[in-house]
Design a protein around this motif. Structure first.
Motif, short mmCIF file in Angstrom:
data_model
loop_
_atom_site.label_atom_id
_atom_site.label_comp_id
_atom_site.label_asym_id
_atom_site.label_seq_id
_atom_site.Cartn_x
_atom_site.Cartn_y
_atom_site.Cartn_z
N ARG A 283 -17.70 49.61 -53.17
CA ARG A 283 -16.91 48.67 -52.39
C ARG A 283 -17.79 47.60 -51.74
NH1 ARG A 283 -11.83 49.18 -50.53
NH2 ARG A 283 -11.61 50.30 -52.49
N VAL A 284 -18.94 48.02 -51.24
CA VAL A 284 -19.87 47.06 -50.65
C VAL A 284 -20.32 46.05 -51.69
CG1 VAL A 284 -22.12 46.78 -49.56
CG2 VAL A 284 -20.66 48.70 -48.91
N GLY A 285 -20.49 46.53 -52.93
CA GLY A 285 -20.98 45.65 -53.99
C GLY A 285 -19.93 44.78 -54.64
N GLN A 286 -18.66 44.95 -54.29
CA GLN A 286 -17.60 44.15 -54.92
C GLN A 286 -17.55 42.75 -54.31
OE1 GLN A 286 -14.11 47.18 -55.19
NE2 GLN A 286 -13.91 45.79 -56.95
N TRP A 287 -18.58 41.98 -54.60
CA TRP A 287 -18.70 40.64 -54.05
C TRP A 287 -17.56 39.70 -54.46
CZ3 TRP A 287 -19.12 36.46 -57.31
CH2 TRP A 287 -19.53 36.70 -58.61
N PRO A 288 -16.92 39.90 -55.64
CA PRO A 288 -15.81 39.00 -55.96
C PRO A 288 -14.66 39.07 -54.96
CG PRO A 288 -16.62 40.04 -57.95
CD PRO A 288 -17.28 40.74 -56.80
N LEU A 289 -14.38 40.28 -54.43
CA LEU A 289 -13.30 40.40 -53.46
C LEU A 289 -13.63 39.62 -52.19
CD1 LEU A 289 -12.27 44.18 -53.73
CD2 LEU A 289 -11.32 42.18 -54.94
N GLU A 290 -14.88 39.69 -51.78
CA GLU A 290 -15.31 38.93 -50.60
C GLU A 290 -15.26 37.43 -50.89
OE1 GLU A 290 -16.60 38.57 -46.67
OE2 GLU A 290 -16.03 40.39 -47.77
N ALA A 291 -15.73 37.05 -52.08
CA ALA A 291 -15.75 35.63 -52.44
C ALA A 291 -14.33 35.06 -52.51
CB ALA A 291 -16.45 35.45 -53.79
N PHE A 292 -13.40 35.85 -52.98
CA PHE A 292 -12.01 35.39 -53.10
C PHE A 292 -11.24 35.47 -51.78
CE2 PHE A 292 -12.03 36.72 -57.82
CZ PHE A 292 -12.36 35.43 -58.22
N GLY A 293 -11.83 36.13 -50.76
CA GLY A 293 -11.09 36.34 -49.52
C GLY A 293 -9.88 37.21 -49.76
N ALA A 294 -10.11 38.36 -50.42
CA ALA A 294 -9.02 39.19 -50.91
C ALA A 294 -8.05 39.63 -49.82
CB ALA A 294 -9.59 40.42 -51.63
N LYS A 295 -8.56 39.94 -48.62
CA LYS A 295 -7.66 40.42 -47.56
C LYS A 295 -6.62 39.36 -47.21
CE LYS A 295 -10.87 43.75 -45.51
NZ LYS A 295 -11.64 44.14 -44.29
N ASP A 296 -7.02 38.11 -47.20
CA ASP A 296 -6.05 37.04 -46.95
C ASP A 296 -5.15 36.82 -48.16
OD1 ASP A 296 -6.93 36.51 -44.37
OD2 ASP A 296 -8.46 35.11 -45.04
N LEU A 297 -5.71 36.97 -49.35
CA LEU A 297 -4.91 36.82 -50.57
C LEU A 297 -3.75 37.80 -50.57
CD1 LEU A 297 -7.36 36.58 -53.61
CD2 LEU A 297 -6.02 34.76 -52.60
N TRP A 298 -4.05 39.03 -50.18
CA TRP A 298 -3.05 40.09 -50.26
C TRP A 298 -1.92 39.91 -49.26
CZ3 TRP A 298 -7.67 43.95 -50.52
CH2 TRP A 298 -8.21 43.92 -51.81
N LYS A 299 -2.05 38.96 -48.34
CA LYS A 299 -0.93 38.60 -47.48
C LYS A 299 0.07 37.73 -48.24
CE LYS A 299 -3.85 38.62 -43.31
NZ LYS A 299 -4.44 37.79 -42.25
N GLN A 300 -0.43 37.08 -49.31
CA GLN A 300 0.42 36.22 -50.13
C GLN A 300 1.04 37.01 -51.30
OE1 GLN A 300 0.82 32.70 -49.82
NE2 GLN A 300 -0.19 32.86 -47.83
N ALA A 301 0.22 37.83 -51.95
CA ALA A 301 0.67 38.59 -53.11
C ALA A 301 -0.33 39.69 -53.42
CB ALA A 301 0.82 37.67 -54.33
N THR A 302 0.17 40.78 -53.98
CA THR A 302 -0.69 41.91 -54.35
C THR A 302 -0.50 42.33 -55.81
OG1 THR A 302 1.00 43.49 -53.62
CG2 THR A 302 -0.67 42.83 -52.00
N GLY A 303 0.36 41.60 -56.53
CA GLY A 303 0.67 41.98 -57.90
C GLY A 303 1.84 42.94 -58.00
N LYS A 304 2.54 43.16 -56.90
CA LYS A 304 3.66 44.11 -56.91
C LYS A 304 4.74 43.65 -57.88
CE LYS A 304 6.82 46.54 -53.78
NZ LYS A 304 7.27 46.69 -52.37
N GLY A 305 5.19 44.59 -58.70
CA GLY A 305 6.23 44.29 -59.68
C GLY A 305 5.73 43.65 -60.96
N ILE A 306 4.42 43.46 -61.07
CA ILE A 306 3.84 42.81 -62.25
C ILE A 306 3.11 43.84 -63.11
CG2 ILE A 306 2.23 41.05 -63.07
CD1 ILE A 306 4.73 39.97 -61.62
#
Length: 398
Positions: free
Chosen positions: A33-56
């Motif tokens: 998890r510490v090494g998952q730099w793409p999630l940090e780069a994408f700002g994943a926590k903020d992204l998931w307020k918009q969408a998480t892929g639910k229903g897809i």
């Protein structure tokens, strides 16, 4: 470690070509998890307020899957049964390989929709679209048939992190998917050459290359006009198949493709009425370039960089006109793209159209000018006729 070779699929394996990811080291769950730099780069926590892929549902066409991995358990739908002959051949291939043939597919599934494990899923691999479902489509000799199977069994997005020789139905099946509203994402390859390959070379597929932590394109990316966007593909922690807690760090356009597939899943959730081309349009319109690449004054799309690296946050948040149904995706000659489902989206009403749309706008503009000219001539003729009649009438009255 920069990988310039692909991980070759075994003879007779489905997708019959090169899987586009290479393992470059082991990692523990705590490091993952510490090494998952793409999630940090994408700002994943903020992204998931918009969408998480639910229903897809994201179909992953790949070598196989460890469905019991602790970061993926419960994420898989029912895959196809290709029959006992293919299963026996796959088992034979598995014994002949040093690595588990399920490694690659497990890695892709984790990048797309991993839920992690431990308290609150805080450990292990977390996918960019953690609430998406994975439709596993394991190795089969005919990738076209696999693509059609995925479309017909509920896929919203199809991830193709492999390369192969062009088969009779390779591109036709991808067009079938796009016509049905399915986003198709394919890896560019890691050989560092400009040769055309497939399925990335098929019209309708979003071609993806790798980018490092600084936003620069990976030196091993294949490059040509099929490159559309870049995404994280270096030193990416991934789930593997040796055990339910197996991890590696990997490089390649496979990982990059999986991130783009996940981003497409987020966009499909938030914008369910957009066509695959219009989903691609949002990725293209919000793509970025590193400072070094901006200084090169590139003419985009560029064969090495496409339109740049994806930025899912802006793609989800920005007010972007839907644009033409095909968006930036080329379509097979003589075949129309899927019709737009957003009112007016197929009229080219985009002030900053993506590639493929400018000609359409020029056409519409030419038609508009022509209509105005015709109307102007008609009005002028009517005015002259009316004036002559008035003059004739004045002479008879006098």
């Amino acid at each position: 470690m920069r990988v310039t070779r692909t991980l070759r699929a075994t003879a007779g394996a489905a997708l019959t070509g090169a899987l586009l990811l290479a393992a470059s080291g082991t990692a523990s769950a705590d490091q993952v998890r510490v090494g998952q730099w793409p999630l940090e780069a994408f700002g994943a926590k903020d992204l998931w307020k918009q969408a998480t892929g639910k229903g897809i549902t994201v179909a992953v066409l790949d070598s196989g899957f460890r469905e019991t991995h602790q970061d993926l358990k419960g994420k898989f739908g029912a895959g196809p049964d290709w029959g006992p002959a293919v299963q026996a051949e796959n088992a034979k291939n598995a014994k002949s390989k040093k690595e588990d043939v399920r490694d690659h597919g497990t890695a892709m599934a984790g990048i797309i929709a991993g839920h992690g494990h431990g308290p609150g899923g805080s450990q292990g691999v977390k996918g960019l679209a953690p609430d998406a479902k994975i439709l596993p489509v394991p190795e089969y000799k005919n990738s076209g048939q696999a693509t059609r199977w995925a479309v017909d069994h509920g896929a919203d997005v199809i991830n193709m992190s492999y390369s192969e020789d062009k088969m009779a139905d390779t591109c036709e099946s991808i067009h079938y998917a796009v016509e049905k509203g399915v986003v198709v994402v394919a890896g560019a390859g890691n050989d560092g050459w400009s040769k055309k390959s497939y399925p990335v070379g098929c019209p309708g597929a979003i071609g993806v290359g790798s980018v490092d932590q600084t936003g620069e394109a990976s030196s091993y990316n294949n490059y040509n006009s099929d490159m559309d966007v870049l995404a994280p593909g270096e030193r990416v922690p991934v789930a593997m198949a040796k055990s339910d807690s197996d991890y590696r760090t990997a490089d390649g356009s496979s990982a990059a493709s999986a991130y783009v597939s996940a981003a497409a899943a987020l966009l499909k959730e938030k914008f369910p009425d957009l066509t695959p081309g219009q989903i691609a349009n949002r990725l293209v319109k919000t793509a970025g370039l590193s400072q070094a690449e901006k200084g090169k004054n590139l003419k985009l799309p560029d064969e090495h960089y496409g339109w740049g690296y994806i930025q899912p946050g802006p793609a989800l948040r920005k007010d972007i006109p839907a644009g033409p149904a095909a968006g930036p995706l080329a379509m097979p000659k003589g075949k129309a793209p899927q019709q737009a489902v957003v009112p007016g989206a197929d009229k080219g009403q985009d002030p900053d159209p993506p590639m493929g749309a400018k000609d359409k706008l020029m056409l519409y503009g030419g038609i508009g000018v022509g209509v105005l000219l015709v109307v102007g001539v008609v009005i002028t003729v009517m005015a002259i006729v009316r004036r002559r009649r008035e003059m004739a009438a004045s002479r008879s009255w006098g």
